[in-house]
Each structure stands twice: as structure tokens, then as C-alpha cells.
Motif scaffolding. Sequence first.
Motif, PDB file in Angstrom:
ATOM      1  N   PRO A   1      -5.785   4.863   6.061  1.00 40.84           N
ATOM      2  CA  PRO A   1      -5.354   4.124   4.869  1.00 40.84           C
ATOM      3  C   PRO A   1      -4.959   2.680   5.177  1.00 40.84           C
ATOM      4  N   ILE A   2      -4.291   2.453   6.319  1.00 43.90           N
ATOM      5  CA  ILE A   2      -3.903   1.086   6.673  1.00 43.90           C
ATOM      6  C   ILE A   2      -5.138   0.248   6.979  1.00 43.90           C
ATOM      7  N   TYR A   3      -6.103   0.838   7.656  1.00 43.96           N
ATOM      8  CA  TYR A   3      -7.364   0.139   7.932  1.00 43.96           C
ATOM      9  C   TYR A   3      -8.072  -0.237   6.639  1.00 43.96           C
ATOM     10  N   ALA A   4      -8.113   0.690   5.685  1.00 47.02           N
ATOM     11  CA  ALA A   4      -8.739   0.387   4.394  1.00 47.02           C
ATOM     12  C   ALA A   4      -7.983  -0.722   3.663  1.00 47.02           C
ATOM     13  N   GLY A   5      -6.641  -0.708   3.748  1.00 47.11           N
ATOM     14  CA  GLY A   5      -5.861  -1.772   3.112  1.00 47.11           C
ATOM     15  C   GLY A   5      -6.082  -3.119   3.766  1.00 47.11           C
TER      16      GLY A   5
ATOM     17  N   PRO B   1       3.031  -7.704   3.050  1.00 47.03           N
ATOM     18  CA  PRO B   1       3.191  -7.415   1.614  1.00 47.03           C
ATOM     19  C   PRO B   1       1.916  -6.908   0.954  1.00 47.03           C
ATOM     20  N   LEU B   2       0.756  -7.369   1.431  1.00 46.49           N
ATOM     21  CA  LEU B   2      -0.505  -6.942   0.824  1.00 46.49           C
ATOM     22  C   LEU B   2      -0.889  -5.522   1.215  1.00 46.49           C
ATOM     23  N   ILE B   3      -0.547  -5.120   2.438  1.00 45.46           N
ATOM     24  CA  ILE B   3      -0.935  -3.784   2.893  1.00 45.46           C
ATOM     25  C   ILE B   3       0.210  -2.785   2.783  1.00 45.46           C
ATOM     26  N   PHE B   4       1.334  -3.197   2.206  1.00 42.10           N
ATOM     27  CA  PHE B   4       2.468  -2.284   2.093  1.00 42.10           C
ATOM     28  C   PHE B   4       2.119  -0.992   1.350  1.00 42.10           C
ATOM     29  N   PRO B   5       1.387  -1.042   0.223  1.00 44.50           N
ATOM     30  CA  PRO B   5       0.998   0.230  -0.416  1.00 44.50           C
ATOM     31  C   PRO B   5       0.152   1.115   0.491  1.00 44.50           C
ATOM     32  N   ALA B   6      -0.729   0.506   1.308  1.00 43.08           N
ATOM     33  CA  ALA B   6      -1.545   1.302   2.228  1.00 43.08           C
ATOM     34  C   ALA B   6      -0.679   1.937   3.307  1.00 43.08           C
ATOM     35  N   ILE B   7       0.340   1.229   3.770  1.00 36.74           N
ATOM     36  CA  ILE B   7       1.256   1.794   4.771  1.00 36.74           C
ATOM     37  C   ILE B   7       2.001   2.990   4.183  1.00 36.74           C
ATOM     38  N   ILE B   8       2.491   2.834   2.963  1.00 35.78           N
ATOM     39  CA  ILE B   8       3.201   3.938   2.310  1.00 35.78           C
ATOM     40  C   ILE B   8       2.266   5.122   2.107  1.00 35.78           C
ATOM     41  N   ALA B   9       0.996   4.844   1.773  1.00 35.69           N
ATOM     42  CA  ALA B   9       0.031   5.934   1.618  1.00 35.69           C
ATOM     43  C   ALA B   9      -0.132   6.703   2.915  1.00 35.69           C
ATOM     44  N   GLY B  10      -0.177   5.989   4.039  1.00 36.51           N
ATOM     45  CA  GLY B  10      -0.270   6.673   5.320  1.00 36.51           C
ATOM     46  C   GLY B  10       0.972   7.483   5.639  1.00 36.51           C
TER      47      GLY B  10
END
Length: 304
Positions: free
Chosen positions: A193-197, A226-235
Motif C-alpha cells: 500500500p505504501i508503494y502504491a501511495g 502528508p501525501l502518503i499518510f493514508p497509504a501508511i494507515i492502510a498498511g
Amino acid sequence: MTTNAPTRQPLRSPRDTVARKGSAFLATHPRARLAFLLTAPLFWLVVVYIVALALLLVTAFWSVDSFTGEITTEFTLDNIIEVVTGSLYQVVTLRTLGVALLVTVIDVLLALPIAFFMAKVASPRMQRVLVIMVLTPLWASYLVKAYAWRSVLSQDGILEWLLAPFGGHTPGYGLPATIITLSYLWLPYVILPIYAGLERVPDSLLEASGDLGGKTWPTLRLIVLPLIFPAIIAGTIFSFALSLGDYITVNIVGGASQMLGNLVYTNVGAANNLPLASAIALIPIVIIFGYLFLVRRTGALDNL
């Protein structure tokens, strides 16, 4: 002068007629077509997931006859009260929560540099190679990977052999071994998910920051994170939820340690107390739903 005989139309069975009408109806009604396509998966979701959770909730309010061992379907709060007030369950819940949080933090710290290198540094060919390397552990059996770490962390394992010249020793079996093994098992679920973000972050933003004199760490902290924060939370949802409900790894490398999954397994099997096991199983479910409620506004659920 010859006349052409009228062409006979092939006879259609009533089944063909119904199929043609159904196809024509679905072709002209996109909403009906969507509903038709979603019927089977939604039915499976409702029956297998929602109904199973409902039955689990109901079973938690039943009891077991101490004399016959049979389940009594009379409503009672005894199991819920025992789980909430019992010191054993409180300690195990805190231990399980701590392990899940620590595994999540470790995986995020490991996944961020790996995902950043994959998305922003590696060449397209190397990206494909790295993605395959990240996915490869997922093709192996869960038990094979857990027992491999049991061998590595044992007193006579390869880790002990590598640390011996430096005076170090393997942590052996216990909570540290559980955290190490779970961190390895769930790391791919955090990287992807972080890679995709990171792939959705425009390179022009990083170039603009560099052109304006922005240094590496301020750029990462003020622009990228800040831009990848949602992807981090998804992971973190994956690693946290999977660690919270795991019990196999603890049995393999945890030694005498216990987590909530172990208590559920013990009460289902040896103790034959399904209502109490259901009440214990409600603890991680409540924690997960609480965590999802907290992160729902971050946009993390859109990255799953």
C-alpha cells in the motif's frame, strides 16, 4: 420461372427466448446489470461474514452447563463480565495490543525506505524485480515461514551461530521471537500500500522542492509524508489486524506466551467452552472496529 421458397425460421426453445430477453434487458439497464453481478459476492459476504459475526455475538451470551458440558442457550452476561473484569483477560489483552502495535511500528519503519526506493529511485526494470521479491514470500506457506523462524531463533540456530563470535545470543522463544516473526510475515502487506501511495506522488513535486532549495528530510516530512499518510494507515490496518488475531505464530515461537487468539483456541478446543471463546473473540473485533472508526477520515480505507 422458379419462385424462391420462404426461408423457415429455426425454432427457438422457451429457454433461449428467456435468455435473449434477459440479455436485452440487462444490456439496456446498467443498474440491473450491476445488481446482478454483485448478487453472488454480496450474498457470500452476508452469509459467511456478517451472519458468522452475528452468531458469534449471540453465542457469547450463552453458557455451558458445568455438569453435562452442553451449551445452554439462555441469555446471560456472565461471559462478558468475566472477560471484562478478569485479570487474566486484561493482561492478555494488553499484551496482545502491545505486540500488534509494536509489529505495526516495525513494519512501517521497514516499509517506508523500501517502498520509497521501489517507487522513486529504482529503474522500471528494477521496480518489477523488487515487486516480485516483495510478493515472493506470500507464495510460501504461513506455517513454513513460521517454522523457518523457529529454526532461526532456536538456541542452535543460524542466528546463534552468527552472533556467537560477537558475544551475542539469540532471543530464543517468547514475545521477542513472536514480534520478529509477525513483523516478517506482515511486512509485504505494509510495503505494497505504501508503494502504491508513493507511485501516485508526482515526481514534479520532488523536483520543485529541490529547485527551491528544499533538503531531503524536510521534503520527505513536509511533502511526501502528508501525501502518503493514508497509504501508511492502510498498511497499518493489515499488520495491526493480522497481528491482533494471530495465534499460530505464538504457539510456534512464543514459548509460554499467550495472546487473545490462544485463549480463544484453548476455550474452543481443550476447554470446550464455545460461549467463553466467543466472548474473548469479541475483544479484537471491538478493537479493530474502533481502529477503523478512528482512521476512516484519513482516506486510508480508499487505499485498501
